[in-house]
Structures are given as C-alpha cells and as structure tokens.
Design an enzyme around this catalytic site. Structure first.
Site, PDB file in Angstrom:
ATOM      1  N   LYS A  15     -24.654  41.706 -13.380  1.00  0.00           N
ATOM      2  CA  LYS A  15     -25.933  41.548 -12.698  1.00  0.00           C
ATOM      3  C   LYS A  15     -26.472  42.915 -12.301  1.00  0.00           C
ATOM      4  O   LYS A  15     -25.715  43.861 -12.110  1.00  0.00           O
ATOM      5  CB  LYS A  15     -25.769  40.664 -11.462  1.00  0.00           C
ATOM      6  N   ASP A  97     -15.871  45.342  -6.117  1.00  0.00           N
ATOM      7  CA  ASP A  97     -16.700  44.254  -5.597  1.00  0.00           C
ATOM      8  C   ASP A  97     -16.166  43.742  -4.265  1.00  0.00           C
ATOM      9  O   ASP A  97     -16.938  43.393  -3.364  1.00  0.00           O
ATOM     10  CB  ASP A  97     -16.816  43.118  -6.615  1.00  0.00           C
TER      11      ASP A  97
END
Length: 244
Positions: A15, A97
C-alpha cells in the site's frame, strides 16, 4: 508543504499513501504477489514527494522499487527515529510495520497499549506506560486459516470469511465462517486477558488495525479503537523527523 511518500509492503498487500505533515492521502493497494516495478514507479511519480519511506516485511518485493537518485529514501528498521524505546533482546528481528504501529499508538493515542494487527498473521504488540516496545504475540491470520482448510482438506470449500448470523452453522460454509469468526474472537480475548495479567495492568488501550480488523469492528468489548491507517501514522512519525 513538504510531502512524503509512504510505502508499506506486507505479505498480503502493498500500500502507498502521501503524508503532507497533517493529512494522509491513500494512493492504493496491490497484492504483494502481483506488484511490479511499474506500480511503484506510478506511486513515486504521482506523489511528487520530497522523500520516500518504505516499510517492508517481504524482501523479494523490495527489488521492484527503483527510487530516483534525487529523492531521499529510507527503509525503516529498529534504528529509525520512532520516538519510542525498544526493550527487546534482538530488535533487528522486529518487523518495521510492528514498530510503526507501536510508534503511532505512542504518538497519537495513549499508553500502555496493545496493538492487534489483523493481517496475514494476527500480531499483538505491547507498549509500556513509559512508551517502550516490550514485545508481542504472533498467531496465524484468518486468511491462513481460510487457505489451510481449503488446501489441506478434500471436501471443505474455500470460504470468504464474514460475520455469521449465529454460532451454529446450518451449512458447511457457514460452519467455517462461524469457526473463523468466533474462534478468532475468542483467541483475541484470551490473549488480551493473559497480557493484562502478565503486565498487572488495570487498563490497557486496545487498538486494532490490519486488513481483517473490520470484521470485528462492531465488537464493542474487543478493542477500544479501530484505525486502518495506524501503520501509515507510525511511518509519518519518522517522516516528520527527517523533514524537521
């Protein structure tokens, strides 16, 4: 206003979003198994950013990214300026992340906290009252459950997991949906109970993110906040540091 292109590469999806210092603008997402250099080039060209920050847990995808020499780029890791301390024996093993999620909670919400990321794996990351990343828990994600049943059994179909009408399934598909939904709901509740007990915490902020988190967003007693953009928000903490 200075802008940053944020690229988040996970096992299921890659993304991108633009961060301009106070607002996120999503650019889209593409399955990580299908993403090509042209897709990254499109994001880079469209963003017209002063810097590019990349969080990746899929090394083989990284080779598809070709950043123009004129644009500073940063691959995020445990040495990045997250604004938190890391109390973990081998910090290089923590996915960027997960650190981004912890940084976002510390910067935008409250601590102590637990982040539940419903992705390919369901991860739990714990942030102390002092803003320290303490570690976490990793379990297989809902998609892994879904794929495993379909691939390793002769008669069970591949089922799109959704919230069932009740726990007793009146068909094979509904029985699988029920098993996934109530099974993962119970798993999350039990792990959170054990985390609270181990930390002797009377109160923990519970923040949910990740692609499958929306499945449980109506469960009022499961988490306090549902934030699909949490990882990007954590990346923006680092972006602001480099541009300041």
């Amino acid at each position: 206003m200075a802008t940053s292109l944020l690229i988040n590469i996970n096992n299921s999806f890659s993304k991108a979003a633009i961060w301009n210092g106070n607002k996120l603008k999503p650019l889209g997402r593409i399955a990580s198994s299908r993403i090509k250099r042209a897709d990254f080039n499109y994001w880079i060209t469209r963003a017209k950013a002063q810097q590019i920050l990349i969080s990746s847990v899929v090394p083989k995808v990284d080779s598809q990214i070709k950043v123009p020499a004129r644009i500073p780029s940063h691959y995020l890791n445990y040495r990045s300026p997250w604004g938190i301390q890391i109390d973990f024996p081998h910090p290089s093993s923590i996915g960027a992340d997960r650190l981004a999620n912890a940084a976002a909670v510390h910067a935008f919400y409250s601590v102590p906290a637990v982040v539940i990321d419903y992705g390919t794996a369901v991860t739990f990351d714990i942030i102390s009252p002092q803003g320290e990343y303490l570690g976490g828990v990793i379990t297989p994600g809902i998609r892994v459950f879904q794929d495993y049943l379909a691939e390793r059994t002769a008669l069970l179909p591949r089922v799109k997991i959704s919230r069932p009408d009740g726990v007793v399934g009146k068909s094979t598909r509904n029985a699988i949906r029920s098993g996934a939904y109530y099974g993962y709901r119970g798993l999350v509740k039990e792990i959170l109970r054990e985390i609270k007990a181990e930390l002797h915490a009377k109160r923990l902020a519970i923040i949910a993110t990740g692609g499958d988190s929306s499945l449980f967003e109506h469960e009022a007693d499961l988490f306090d906040i549902h934030d699909p953009d949490l990882t990007f928000k954590g990346m923006s903490v680092v972006a602001d540091h480099f541009l300041s």
